[in-house]
Write an enzyme that holds these catalytic residues in place. Structure first.
Site, PDB file in Angstrom:
ATOM      1  N   THR A 143      19.547  27.227 -27.622  1.00 18.19           N
ATOM      2  CA  THR A 143      20.144  26.206 -27.005  1.00 18.19           C
ATOM      3  C   THR A 143      19.553  25.155 -26.301  1.00 18.19           C
ATOM      4  O   THR A 143      19.124  24.311 -27.140  1.00 18.19           O
ATOM      5  CB  THR A 143      21.363  26.835 -25.981  1.00 18.19           C
ATOM      6  OG1 THR A 143      20.683  27.629 -24.854  1.00 18.19           O
ATOM      7  CG2 THR A 143      22.395  27.904 -26.656  1.00 18.19           C
ATOM      8  N   LYS A 165      15.994  34.223 -27.169  1.00 14.56           N
ATOM      9  CA  LYS A 165      16.162  32.934 -26.759  1.00 14.56           C
ATOM     10  C   LYS A 165      16.543  32.963 -25.126  1.00 14.56           C
ATOM     11  O   LYS A 165      16.903  34.015 -24.618  1.00 14.56           O
ATOM     12  CB  LYS A 165      17.553  32.250 -27.381  1.00 14.56           C
ATOM     13  CG  LYS A 165      18.844  32.828 -27.202  1.00 14.56           C
ATOM     14  CD  LYS A 165      19.958  32.135 -26.236  1.00 14.56           C
ATOM     15  CE  LYS A 165      19.859  30.818 -25.979  1.00 14.56           C
ATOM     16  NZ  LYS A 165      20.434  30.401 -24.840  1.00 14.56           N
ATOM     17  N   THR A 176      20.664  34.190 -19.300  1.00 13.78           N
ATOM     18  CA  THR A 176      21.228  33.689 -20.303  1.00 13.78           C
ATOM     19  C   THR A 176      20.062  33.820 -21.596  1.00 13.78           C
ATOM     20  O   THR A 176      19.474  32.915 -21.849  1.00 13.78           O
ATOM     21  CB  THR A 176      21.369  32.208 -20.376  1.00 13.78           C
ATOM     22  OG1 THR A 176      22.333  31.833 -19.601  1.00 13.78           O
ATOM     23  CG2 THR A 176      21.935  31.615 -21.756  1.00 13.78           C
ATOM     24  N   GLU A 255      14.430  26.243 -18.329  1.00 13.70           N
ATOM     25  CA  GLU A 255      14.871  24.495 -18.218  1.00 13.70           C
ATOM     26  C   GLU A 255      14.125  23.808 -17.325  1.00 13.70           C
ATOM     27  O   GLU A 255      14.049  24.148 -15.996  1.00 13.70           O
ATOM     28  CB  GLU A 255      16.307  24.515 -17.726  1.00 13.70           C
ATOM     29  CG  GLU A 255      17.173  25.009 -19.083  1.00 13.70           C
ATOM     30  CD  GLU A 255      18.572  25.190 -18.688  1.00 13.70           C
ATOM     31  OE1 GLU A 255      19.091  25.221 -17.537  1.00 13.70           O
ATOM     32  OE2 GLU A 255      19.401  25.200 -19.699  1.00 13.70           O
ATOM     33  N   ASN A 376      20.567  20.092 -16.035  1.00 15.01           N
ATOM     34  CA  ASN A 376      22.037  20.660 -15.700  1.00 15.01           C
ATOM     35  C   ASN A 376      22.800  19.990 -14.969  1.00 15.01           C
ATOM     36  O   ASN A 376      24.008  20.349 -14.571  1.00 15.01           O
ATOM     37  CB  ASN A 376      21.605  22.061 -14.883  1.00 15.01           C
ATOM     38  CG  ASN A 376      20.911  23.086 -15.739  1.00 15.01           C
ATOM     39  OD1 ASN A 376      21.651  23.787 -16.570  1.00 15.01           O
ATOM     40  ND2 ASN A 376      19.627  23.303 -15.668  1.00 15.01           N
ATOM     41  N   THR A 381      28.823  16.782 -19.900  1.00 14.98           N
ATOM     42  CA  THR A 381      29.497  15.367 -19.984  1.00 14.98           C
ATOM     43  C   THR A 381      28.690  14.549 -20.641  1.00 14.98           C
ATOM     44  O   THR A 381      27.560  14.832 -20.977  1.00 14.98           O
ATOM     45  CB  THR A 381      30.004  14.814 -18.690  1.00 14.98           C
ATOM     46  OG1 THR A 381      28.525  14.854 -17.889  1.00 14.98           O
ATOM     47  CG2 THR A 381      30.941  15.434 -17.883  1.00 14.98           C
TER      48      THR A 381
END
Lengths: 381, 381
Positions: A143, A165, A176, A255, A376, A381
């Site tokens: 992702t 992942k 995650t 991230e 994040n 959006t």
């Protein structure tokens, strides 16, 4: 660099149109023989339908033949429709492979609360070409990960390959994180399941990126026996090695991360306390921020240890950073500039001795960067 | 705007040269009468000498007369010298005020692992001018806080004034937080101590900025009785109101924060689970990042609730953001643009009904910004 799967496993992926980017997002991992399996799944109460379904399959003890994974949509918090969609994904994959739905585990990762586009999965599955290579599968399950994560090992002629992942919402029990390990070694299911729990506790559950626990995580191992028997202890060691390598790769690719943090705690009263203490340091936002700024602010390491629940007397604790002693029950003189320089590395190691007992453990994390916030702040959006 | 202390209390501060900025950094808070008191202190195992000393005083049950606070240096992880320096700070303040050292509580906040410059404290104490106003004290105890934090209330003619500092390392039990509440009401010490525990649990312990727990936190209340008796329940309510106002101010001024997050959880099985659930949302990095980006990503709220340990069935959960229903056991249609617009406020409210029971609670947090990372990447270097 193509990584060959163990004997009897095949995998493949396609672009089903689930990821807005148009990248590969639907993947199959298949064993020609019924495989013994073990897995660990998220403890989150808002767990996705795929997790509930997986728990049900696990409870039956029946062997597993395949996993179908979609990335880009977690199919979580999608109400009762989510459960129907997940069952449908299993049925469609089973039909494509000529299996029963109960032989197929489902996994989903991506945004929460958006209905799963099952019709795209239905259209995508027939397009998947199965090959003996791990790479297209490893690519399709990503992702926000920047790089695919594959690791492999040999054990007495049998092979172990792991694919995973990350990379946000990464925290114990679970992250995650989706991790799939496959081996052609033969191993009794009971032994595999028992060993797997400890392996996951020492590897994937020691990864933390941001303290959030995802709704869809799982770590699976499948052993199809296509090669034959190997000494179980050697196999478990190989599985743990592959799991640890994947855990580090996940942390390294957290991230926004710019470096991998490895925290080794020794001298804890128990192994459990060592795990807690190492995780607390790997998860401390203050320390992760200091790490990003190359700031040898060991006070934050000590504060995180103190906050972990592990027992110790601060006057007996020792802390090293990149091998440089910073603290030994009190302030040590050290060259701040040299320590800061030593932190400008791809891997930064913290070592702490709690001075209590024999418990030791590692945890894996990364620095907290402005990039994490940017990624994040604007995910949906 | 000067805030007058309750009868019988005086306070003051000076620039002792502990903060590199040269701002006021040494403060006294004094009661003319022996005061009943209660406090809650950090659970961190690496707690500073001031915390150990405070626990010892607390255990004696004797009344308190004064608090001496230095900001800029936590005097934590400073070895055995740190304990001597802390005792010395108490002796010096007691000498300045004509009290016994056992009547003076010490508090320190700031960088960890740097020896306390006691000679500067010795030189600074005689310079402190004591006045009936809270403001110089409130100013001097700040570290990375942007604004002083004072709150007040009246109760049946008696007064309550609270002074606090935040603002990073803020997380339950406790935060990098110092809070001092004073009242001229009379109250038996036992009742005060019992009530204080609940008040702290519902207010200061519900603040989270970054999940780290500091080594030096404490929340103190002193009641000197200079006004006289008031109904205890009314007093405790007033104390809780002041504590809650300070808690919100601390969260609002979290490091790098651009807005205050108020999370209200209802329908939990117990009040404790409601507190946990509200705190988990207020502490979720993923949700805090989304909050910063004005992204109504309610999936992260649900995932944080699921990760809190509170019991619920996701199909019965409801989530509102700024009063807009986003989730009710499944995806609700909502205007994403309008919801994002509603998040551009100084205070953002999340409301969640777990659908289990009668437990309700609030938690206070802030958004996670690039500013947080910048502030904490470069704190000591």
């Amino acid at each position: 660099m193509a990584v060959r799967l163990p004997r009897g496993f095949r995998a493949g992926a396609t672009r089903a149109g689930i990821k807005p980017s148009g990248k590969p997002d639907l993947a199959l991992l298949v064993s020609g023989l019924p495989a013994q399996w073990a897995y660990a799944a998220t403890q989150n109460r808002a767990a996705a339908p795929s997790i509930h379904r997986g728990r049900g399959l696990y409870a039956t003890g029946a062997p597993l033949r395949a996993v179908v994974v979609n990335a880009g949509n977690a199919n979580c918090a999608t109400g009762e429709r989510g459960f129907r969609d997940d069952a449908r994904m299993a049925e469609l994959a089973a039909f494509r492979l000529g299996l029963a739905p109960e032989e197929v585990l489902t996994a989903s990762t991506g945004v929460i609360g958006v209905p799963l586009p099952v019709e795209r999965i239905a259209a995508g599955l027939p397009q998947i070409e199965l090959t003996p290579y791990a790479d297209p599968f490893a690519e399709a399950i990503l992702t926000t990960d920047l790089v695919p994560k594959v690791a492999e090992a040999e054990v007495a002629g049998a092979r172990v390959v792991g694919i995973a992942k990350g990379s946000g919402m990464i925290h114990p029990n679970m992250a995650t994180m989706l991790a799939f390990l496959v081996t052609d070694a033969w191993v009794p299911q009971e032994a595999l399941r028992e060993a797997w729990r400890g392996i996951v506790d020492r590897t994937f559950n020691q990864v933390t990126v941001d303290g959030d626990t995802s709704t869809n995580d799982l770590a699976l191992v499948m052993a199809n026996g296509a090669y034959g028997e190997v000494p179980p202890e050697a196999l478990f060691q190989a599985l743990e090695g592959v799991a640890r390598e994947l855990a580090k790769k996940i942390a390294r690719d957290g991230e926004g991360a710019s470096k991998l943090l490895v925290v080794r705690v020794v001298g804890a009263a128990t192994e459990g306390e060592a795990r807690q203490a190492a995780r607390a340091v790997a998860g401390s936002l203050l320390w992760k921020s200091a790490l990003y700024g190359n700031d040898p602010n060991w006070g934050r390491i000590l504060a995180a240890l103190g906050n972990s629940g592990a027992r110790f007397d601060p006057l007996r604790v020792r802390i090293h950073l990149q091998g440089i002693p910073l603290y030994a029950g009190g302030v040590l003189p050290f060259d701040r500039e040299a320590a800061s320089q030593a932190m400008r590395a791809e891997v930064v190691e913290v070592w702490a001795d709690l001075g209590e007992g024999e418990g030791a453990a590692e945890a894996y994390g990364c620095d907290l960067t402005e990039g994490y916030v940017r990624i994040n702040a604007l995910y949906t959006t």
